[in-house]
Design a protein around this motif. Structure first.
Motif, PDB file in Angstrom:
ATOM      1  N   THR A 129       0.843  -1.202   0.000  1.00 21.79           N
ATOM      2  CA  THR A 129       0.000   0.000   0.000  1.00 21.79           C
ATOM      3  C   THR A 129       0.879   1.253   0.000  1.00 21.79           C
ATOM      4  O   THR A 129       0.627   2.211  -0.755  1.00 21.79           O
ATOM      5  N   GLN A 130       1.921   1.233   0.829  1.00 25.94           N
ATOM      6  CA  GLN A 130       2.838   2.384   0.873  1.00 25.94           C
ATOM      7  C   GLN A 130       3.580   2.550  -0.451  1.00 25.94           C
ATOM      8  O   GLN A 130       3.809   3.679  -0.899  1.00 25.94           O
ATOM      9  N   ILE A 131       3.950   1.448  -1.078  1.00 28.95           N
ATOM     10  CA  ILE A 131       4.619   1.510  -2.385  1.00 28.95           C
ATOM     11  C   ILE A 131       3.668   2.111  -3.422  1.00 28.95           C
ATOM     12  O   ILE A 131       4.059   2.976  -4.209  1.00 28.95           O
ATOM     13  N   ASP A 132       2.406   1.654  -3.428  1.00 28.85           N
ATOM     14  CA  ASP A 132       1.421   2.209  -4.354  1.00 28.85           C
ATOM     15  C   ASP A 132       1.256   3.716  -4.141  1.00 28.85           C
ATOM     16  O   ASP A 132       1.187   4.490  -5.112  1.00 28.85           O
ATOM     17  N   CYS A 133       1.201   4.139  -2.890  1.00 31.71           N
ATOM     18  CA  CYS A 133       1.059   5.564  -2.592  1.00 31.71           C
ATOM     19  C   CYS A 133       2.295   6.340  -3.044  1.00 31.71           C
ATOM     20  O   CYS A 133       2.173   7.448  -3.597  1.00 31.71           O
ATOM     21  N   ALA A 134       3.470   5.783  -2.823  1.00 26.96           N
ATOM     22  CA  ALA A 134       4.708   6.455  -3.236  1.00 26.96           C
ATOM     23  C   ALA A 134       4.762   6.583  -4.751  1.00 26.96           C
ATOM     24  O   ALA A 134       5.174   7.621  -5.287  1.00 26.96           O
ATOM     25  N   VAL A 135       4.331   5.550  -5.466  1.00 27.64           N
ATOM     26  CA  VAL A 135       4.299   5.600  -6.938  1.00 27.64           C
ATOM     27  C   VAL A 135       3.289   6.646  -7.390  1.00 27.64           C
ATOM     28  O   VAL A 135       3.565   7.451  -8.293  1.00 27.64           O
ATOM     29  N   ALA A 136       2.130   6.664  -6.769  1.00 33.75           N
ATOM     30  CA  ALA A 136       1.081   7.628  -7.150  1.00 33.75           C
ATOM     31  C   ALA A 136       1.537   9.061  -6.900  1.00 33.75           C
ATOM     32  O   ALA A 136       1.202   9.965  -7.670  1.00 33.75           O
ATOM     33  N   ARG A 137       2.309   9.272  -5.831  1.00 39.13           N
ATOM     34  CA  ARG A 137       2.802  10.611  -5.525  1.00 39.13           C
ATOM     35  C   ARG A 137       4.054  10.955  -6.321  1.00 39.13           C
ATOM     36  O   ARG A 137       4.481  12.093  -6.320  1.00 39.13           O
ATOM     37  N   GLY A 138       4.666   9.943  -6.906  1.00 37.39           N
ATOM     38  CA  GLY A 138       5.932  10.174  -7.607  1.00 37.39           C
ATOM     39  C   GLY A 138       7.068  10.395  -6.629  1.00 37.39           C
ATOM     40  O   GLY A 138       8.041  11.086  -6.936  1.00 37.39           O
ATOM     41  N   ASP A 139       6.975   9.769  -5.455  1.00 33.79           N
ATOM     42  CA  ASP A 139       7.974   9.947  -4.396  1.00 33.79           C
ATOM     43  C   ASP A 139       9.148   9.001  -4.648  1.00 33.79           C
ATOM     44  O   ASP A 139       9.167   7.869  -4.194  1.00 33.79           O
ATOM     45  N   GLU A 149      12.093   9.240  -3.499  1.00 32.43           N
ATOM     46  CA  GLU A 149      12.998   9.116  -2.345  1.00 32.43           C
ATOM     47  C   GLU A 149      12.539   7.970  -1.443  1.00 32.43           C
ATOM     48  O   GLU A 149      13.353   7.200  -0.942  1.00 32.43           O
ATOM     49  N   GLN A 150      11.238   7.881  -1.213  1.00 32.06           N
ATOM     50  CA  GLN A 150      10.709   6.841  -0.313  1.00 32.06           C
ATOM     51  C   GLN A 150      10.562   5.493  -1.026  1.00 32.06           C
ATOM     52  O   GLN A 150      10.704   4.447  -0.404  1.00 32.06           O
ATOM     53  N   LEU A 151      10.316   5.513  -2.318  1.00 31.74           N
ATOM     54  CA  LEU A 151      10.066   4.279  -3.069  1.00 31.74           C
ATOM     55  C   LEU A 151      11.208   3.269  -2.967  1.00 31.74           C
ATOM     56  O   LEU A 151      10.961   2.096  -2.663  1.00 31.74           O
ATOM     57  N   PRO A 152      12.482   3.671  -3.186  1.00 31.72           N
ATOM     58  CA  PRO A 152      13.564   2.667  -3.069  1.00 31.72           C
ATOM     59  C   PRO A 152      13.658   2.049  -1.666  1.00 31.72           C
ATOM     60  O   PRO A 152      13.908   0.849  -1.530  1.00 31.72           O
ATOM     61  N   ALA A 153      13.438   2.853  -0.630  1.00 28.84           N
ATOM     62  CA  ALA A 153      13.514   2.325   0.736  1.00 28.84           C
ATOM     63  C   ALA A 153      12.387   1.313   0.982  1.00 28.84           C
ATOM     64  O   ALA A 153      12.603   0.259   1.600  1.00 28.84           O
ATOM     65  N   LEU A 154      11.196   1.625   0.497  1.00 29.54           N
ATOM     66  CA  LEU A 154      10.069   0.698   0.656  1.00 29.54           C
ATOM     67  C   LEU A 154      10.306  -0.590  -0.110  1.00 29.54           C
ATOM     68  O   LEU A 154      10.026  -1.687   0.397  1.00 29.54           O
ATOM     69  N   LEU A 155      10.810  -0.475  -1.332  1.00 27.21           N
ATOM     70  CA  LEU A 155      11.100  -1.680  -2.133  1.00 27.21           C
ATOM     71  C   LEU A 155      12.184  -2.525  -1.474  1.00 27.21           C
ATOM     72  O   LEU A 155      12.086  -3.756  -1.452  1.00 27.21           O
ATOM     73  N   GLN A 156      13.207  -1.857  -0.919  1.00 31.14           N
ATOM     74  CA  GLN A 156      14.279  -2.600  -0.242  1.00 31.14           C
ATOM     75  C   GLN A 156      13.737  -3.318   0.997  1.00 31.14           C
ATOM     76  O   GLN A 156      14.097  -4.458   1.268  1.00 31.14           O
ATOM     77  N   THR A 157      12.835  -2.670   1.711  1.00 30.89           N
ATOM     78  CA  THR A 157      12.216  -3.302   2.886  1.00 30.89           C
ATOM     79  C   THR A 157      11.415  -4.532   2.471  1.00 30.89           C
ATOM     80  O   THR A 157      11.487  -5.593   3.116  1.00 30.89           O
ATOM     81  N   LEU A 158      10.671  -4.409   1.386  1.00 27.89           N
ATOM     82  CA  LEU A 158       9.886  -5.543   0.883  1.00 27.89           C
ATOM     83  C   LEU A 158      10.799  -6.679   0.431  1.00 27.89           C
ATOM     84  O   LEU A 158      10.541  -7.849   0.726  1.00 27.89           O
TER      85      LEU A 158
END
Length: 131
Positions: free
Chosen positions: A79-89, A91-100
């Motif tokens: 859900t957080q990854i989807d939100c980061a993609v939707a926002r075009g974030d 900076e947060q996207l790589p950290a979320l993907l690495q956590t996953l």
């Protein structure tokens, strides 16, 4: 009246009867020991099967809990990854993907590969299982 070899024949007959009685008594003793042994084996079997059933339930409960927690964490991350993609974030996207990815690499079953280690841990009442 009695034949001359009657005492010897009677002695042989008594010896045969005594042998039969002794053999029957040995049989009875062996039979009773084996019945007792079968009862002990049946009781042991019942106890071991109950222990296996208990351990099975504990393991299933543990796996259910661990997998439910992992599923919940994955859902939150996705859900957080989807939100980061939707926002075009970016900076947060790589950290979320690495956590996953890290979560996926740390499978809950990886430590179960060494059966002797797992058995030793199960036998140790002081072992702390980390979830």
């Amino acid at each position: 009246m009695f034949p001359p070899n009657a005492p010897a024949a009677l002695s042989n007959l008594l010896s045969l009867v005594h042998g039969l009685v002794a053999a029957y008594q040995d049989y009875q003793n062996l039979y009773e020991r084996e019945v007792t042994r079968r009862q002990q084996i049946a009781a042991w079997e019942k106890a071991v099967l109950a222990e296996i059933a208990t351990k099975r339930q504990l393991l299933l409960g543990y796996l259910e809990q661990v997998l439910a927690e992992r599923r919940q964490i994955c859902q939150v991350l996705l859900t957080q990854i989807d939100c980061a993609v939707a926002r075009g974030d970016n900076e947060q996207l790589p950290a979320l993907l690495q956590t996953l990815i890290t979560l996926a690499q740390n499978a809950p079953f990886k430590d179960l590969g060494d059966l002797q280690k797992v058995q030793a841990q199960l036998a140790n009442p002081d072992h702390v299982w980390e979830l």
